[in-house]
Design a protein around this motif. Structure first.
Motif, mmCIF file in Angstrom:
data_model
loop_
_atom_site.group_PDB
_atom_site.id
_atom_site.type_symbol
_atom_site.label_atom_id
_atom_site.label_comp_id
_atom_site.label_asym_id
_atom_site.label_seq_id
_atom_site.Cartn_x
_atom_site.Cartn_y
_atom_site.Cartn_z
ATOM 1 N N GLU A 150 43.047 7.812 -16.778
ATOM 2 C CA GLU A 150 43.125 7.162 -15.190
ATOM 3 C C GLU A 150 44.153 7.749 -14.431
ATOM 4 O O GLU A 150 44.137 8.257 -13.326
ATOM 5 N N SER A 151 45.478 7.825 -15.083
ATOM 6 C CA SER A 151 46.621 8.138 -14.429
ATOM 7 C C SER A 151 46.644 9.875 -14.288
ATOM 8 O O SER A 151 47.315 10.276 -13.141
ATOM 9 N N THR A 152 46.079 10.525 -15.047
ATOM 10 C CA THR A 152 45.664 12.100 -14.579
ATOM 11 C C THR A 152 44.573 12.100 -13.602
ATOM 12 O O THR A 152 44.102 13.618 -13.424
ATOM 13 N N GLY A 153 43.697 11.207 -13.367
ATOM 14 C CA GLY A 153 42.372 11.366 -12.634
ATOM 15 C C GLY A 153 41.334 11.986 -13.381
ATOM 16 O O GLY A 153 40.106 12.293 -12.766
ATOM 17 N N PRO A 196 30.539 19.296 -21.072
ATOM 18 C CA PRO A 196 31.409 19.330 -20.043
ATOM 19 C C PRO A 196 32.053 18.179 -19.573
ATOM 20 O O PRO A 196 31.470 17.168 -19.876
ATOM 21 N N GLU A 197 33.113 18.145 -18.881
ATOM 22 C CA GLU A 197 33.761 17.106 -18.290
ATOM 23 C C GLU A 197 32.908 16.056 -17.713
ATOM 24 O O GLU A 197 31.836 16.467 -16.962
ATOM 25 N N ASN A 198 32.886 14.651 -18.051
ATOM 26 C CA ASN A 198 31.815 13.653 -17.546
ATOM 27 C C ASN A 198 32.471 12.402 -17.602
ATOM 28 O O ASN A 198 33.419 12.069 -18.502
ATOM 29 N N THR A 199 31.833 11.532 -16.566
ATOM 30 C CA THR A 199 32.256 9.901 -17.223
ATOM 31 C C THR A 199 32.111 9.434 -18.398
ATOM 32 O O THR A 199 32.796 8.252 -18.771
ATOM 33 N N HIS A 200 31.155 10.041 -19.040
ATOM 34 C CA HIS A 200 30.667 9.448 -20.481
ATOM 35 C C HIS A 200 31.497 10.123 -21.536
ATOM 36 O O HIS A 200 31.175 9.675 -22.886
ATOM 37 N N ASN A 201 32.298 10.850 -21.480
ATOM 38 C CA ASN A 201 32.938 11.678 -22.427
ATOM 39 C C ASN A 201 33.994 10.752 -23.289
ATOM 40 O O ASN A 201 34.516 10.100 -22.782
ATOM 41 N N ALA A 202 33.994 11.088 -24.852
ATOM 42 C CA ALA A 202 35.072 10.500 -25.489
ATOM 43 C C ALA A 202 36.517 10.330 -24.854
ATOM 44 O O ALA A 202 36.776 11.331 -24.327
ATOM 45 N N LEU A 203 37.216 9.319 -25.181
ATOM 46 C CA LEU A 203 38.556 9.142 -24.734
ATOM 47 C C LEU A 203 39.531 10.151 -25.218
ATOM 48 O O LEU A 203 40.467 10.389 -24.536
ATOM 49 N N ASN A 204 39.328 10.850 -26.141
ATOM 50 C CA ASN A 204 40.027 11.897 -26.798
ATOM 51 C C ASN A 204 39.501 13.374 -26.878
ATOM 52 O O ASN A 204 39.361 14.267 -27.565
ATOM 53 N N SER A 205 38.624 13.542 -25.691
ATOM 54 C CA SER A 205 37.877 14.714 -25.609
ATOM 55 C C SER A 205 38.743 15.954 -25.730
ATOM 56 O O SER A 205 38.315 16.857 -26.429
ATOM 57 N N ALA A 206 39.694 15.911 -24.906
ATOM 58 C CA ALA A 206 40.763 17.185 -24.955
ATOM 59 C C ALA A 206 41.096 17.422 -26.449
ATOM 60 O O ALA A 206 41.197 18.662 -26.721
ATOM 61 N N ARG A 207 41.471 16.671 -27.241
ATOM 62 C CA ARG A 207 41.923 16.763 -28.496
ATOM 63 C C ARG A 207 40.780 17.488 -29.493
ATOM 64 O O ARG A 207 41.136 18.234 -30.289
ATOM 65 N N MET A 208 39.673 16.950 -29.298
ATOM 66 C CA MET A 208 38.345 17.262 -29.903
ATOM 67 C C MET A 208 38.152 18.820 -29.738
ATOM 68 O O MET A 208 37.849 19.640 -30.354
ATOM 69 N N LEU A 209 38.196 18.943 -28.286
ATOM 70 C CA LEU A 209 37.754 20.475 -27.988
ATOM 71 C C LEU A 209 38.797 21.366 -28.277
ATOM 72 O O LEU A 209 38.410 22.552 -28.857
ATOM 73 N N GLU A 210 40.090 21.016 -28.439
ATOM 74 C CA GLU A 210 40.999 21.930 -28.906
ATOM 75 C C GLU A 210 41.061 22.348 -30.626
ATOM 76 O O GLU A 210 40.918 23.063 -31.013
ATOM 77 N N LEU A 211 40.552 21.158 -31.233
ATOM 78 C CA LEU A 211 40.044 21.331 -32.541
ATOM 79 C C LEU A 211 38.970 21.940 -33.000
ATOM 80 O O LEU A 211 39.084 23.059 -33.569
ATOM 81 N N LEU A 212 38.035 22.003 -32.275
ATOM 82 C CA LEU A 212 36.613 22.715 -32.484
ATOM 83 C C LEU A 212 36.958 24.210 -32.049
ATOM 84 O O LEU A 212 36.167 25.113 -32.778
ATOM 85 N N ALA A 213 37.764 24.259 -31.130
ATOM 86 C CA ALA A 213 37.942 25.753 -30.355
ATOM 87 C C ALA A 213 38.497 26.566 -31.560
ATOM 88 O O ALA A 213 38.494 27.958 -31.658
#
Length: 280
Positions: A150-153, A196-213
């Protein structure tokens, strides 16, 4: 292009059954899901499928909902896999620890192989404000993740989202390495989307995306949760968010995936889109 698939499997997302009045605001008809699920299973039973997976939210709420919906799955002539979603934990507090067992899962997260593929099935609910019992530190961890987002928007710091914990994350890393060493392609499955970015994405989406990449053998990530559906490609991985079966009064949504040497062919039924996912 090869004309014969290596194997095929069925996909259902968010049947979300309960004996409830419709939610007209969200256009959801939980009581109608038994009929829709039977229709999907009749179609699945016409095909030679390796398995059928439901991507979470088997029920909308109430423990007794499992008593009505699980017998419908017993009419499937194929192997059935489940993963759990947020609504599967909308039950009395004393049932929270036994949801996995109720749907016949030996573990809330697991993996299995088929014809050169490794399917990694995640428990996306671990860090959340609904799945752990009251007073469990994971609820506080979820609140902290939500507050940070929330703090990052970021739009996904919502109470209906969740994340996997560190132990499961380490298990996922190990499974990805195992699959790589075995020469297997990987499909990751989770209730919660991460792209893609969405209101329903996992709370750790960024970490997951980095791993899968960092793993070029991960060909796809399948999810539910966002009933409108979604699709994206990031670092060569396809992110397919399947539509919710519970939505609309009578139109269905499910899919059959044909796995070829060079592509995945998703045949959508009802509102679900059909797609060709070419493999690199």
């Amino acid at each position: 292009m090869p004309s014969t698939p290596l194997f095929r499997f069925g996909v259902v997302a968010d049947p979300q059954y309960a004996d409830l009045e419709p939610n007209l605001t969200l256009d959801r008809y939980p009581a109608n899901s038994l009929v829709k699920l039977r229709e999907a299973i009749e179609e699945f039973n016409r095909h030679d499928l390796a398995f059928v997976i439901t991507l979470g939210d088997i029920i909308d709420r109430e423990w007794r909902s499992f008593d009505a919906v699980l017998p419908v799955y017993e009419t499937l002539r194929h192997r059935t896999y489940f993963l759990l979603g947020n609504h599967d934990f909308a039950v009395a507090p004393d049932h929270l620890g036994t949801v996995s067992a109720r749907v016949g899962m030996a573990s809330a997260y697991y993996d299995f192989g088929h014809s050169g593929y490794r399917f990694i099935v995640l428990d996306g609910n671990e860090i959340s404000v609904f799945a752990p019992p009251e007073g469990d530190p994971r609820r506080e961890e979820a609140r902290a993740l939500m507050k940070a987002l929330e703090s990052t928007g970021a739009p996904n710091g919502q109470r209906w989202n969740a994340a996997i914990g560190d132990t499961q994350y380490d298990w996922l890393v190990a499974k990805l390495r195992e699959a790589k060493a075995s020469g297997e392609k990987v499909v990751v499955m989770n209730h919660y989307p991460v792209f893609p970015e969405n209101t329903h994405n996992a709370l750790n989406s960024a970490r997951m995306l980095e791993l899968l990449a960092a793993h070029d053998h991960v060909v796809a990530y399948f999810s539910g949760h966002n009933h409108a559906g979604n699709f994206g490609i990031a670092d060569g991985t396809y992110f397919v968010n399947f539509m919710g079966m519970v939505d609309t009064i009578d139109s269905n949504a499910y899919a059959i995936v044909d796995v070829y040497e060079d592509r995945l062919e998703i045949a959508g039924f009802g509102r679900e889109a059909s797609r060709t996912l070419a493999l690199r």
